[in-house]
Design a protein around this motif. Sequence first.
Motif, short mmCIF file in Angstrom:
data_model
loop_
_atom_site.label_atom_id
_atom_site.label_comp_id
_atom_site.label_asym_id
_atom_site.label_seq_id
_atom_site.Cartn_x
_atom_site.Cartn_y
_atom_site.Cartn_z
N LYS A 64 0.83 -1.21 0.00
CA LYS A 64 0.00 0.00 0.00
C LYS A 64 0.86 1.25 0.00
N ASP A 120 0.71 3.90 -2.96
CA ASP A 120 0.29 5.28 -2.70
C ASP A 120 1.34 6.29 -3.16
N GLN A 176 0.98 9.11 -6.22
CA GLN A 176 1.18 10.54 -5.96
C GLN A 176 2.25 11.16 -6.86
N GLU A 201 -2.01 9.10 4.34
CA GLU A 201 -2.41 9.52 2.99
C GLU A 201 -2.03 10.98 2.75
#
Length: 340
Positions: free
Chosen positions: A249, A253, A257, A323
Amino acid sequence: MILVTGGTGLVGSHLLFKLISEGENVRAIYRRKHKLEEVKKVFAYFSDNPNAIYNAIDWVEADITDIPAMESAFVSINLVYHCAALVSFEPDKYNILKKINIEGTANVVNLCLTYHVKKLCYVSSIAALGAPKPSELFIDESTQWNKELDNSVYAITKYGAEIEVWRGVQEGLNAVIVNPGIIIGAGFWNAGGSGSLFKQVCKGMSHYTTGTTGFVDIWDVINAMTLLMKSDITNEKFVLVSENLTFKKFFTDVANQINVASPKKEAKQWLLSLAWRLDWLRSKLLGKRRKLSKQMAKSAVSKTRFSSDKIKTQLEFEFKPMEVSIAETAKLFRQDFDEN
């Protein structure tokens, strides 16, 4: 006056920015002059006048393993943030890790005692925490260190450094220890910390691993440290983990980005076992630095979870969602990447 060791590292540079921004009188130790430019770059992320912040710091060239050089840095110091450390998981680096992380910390502790420093904050790591029992879901401050396990050389020396801090406490020093997870923050993209993970993803990663570990934003680490130093809390340690994420993850992520392809293939345990053995052989035959140790391969598939309930309760501390942290760091990474 406040002293910061390791002022040219990820934690040290961000801490210096906060302390100077709050009007504190600060002295910082650096070991290599060229690293000072990296500090200015970090300041430039958050200030239109980074030179003013840099020039407000009393910089002292010293090595934490060199006691005579360190003594002048401790004159008139009330508080110490000990951020200096060597991060390496290469087994053949044990002696230098021991010298810097354990002996260097012992020197800092001894000088704190000699110069009657009011309080010390030591930056340790979740690597220095123990392993949970089968019945325990999370690792926290009470988890016992198990020296019989196949711990990494980095973990062993960070735990040894904590022992030096507790020894100082027994001799009258007030101290707090923080154990951050993998710290996500901008800058030092080539230094081997979390910044290098962003660069690694940018270059392209085909495989991911299934392990889980703790992550935390750099500003959460800094804010927790300064809050603890201003509080009446002494002689305690605190886990600093915002979220427990799988490596898959995290890398996915980051890839999303910075707009690159995310890893799609799982690196099976047998593949990692083969990889670290081949890396060992390559090191022996060609004299190359180790890139993957047995302990690193094991941690890549270990599902390790950490609890930060203690600091949440005692300081009503709230962590930034990962996040948000990844997005903020990726934005600054793209900024630097686009400039180059």
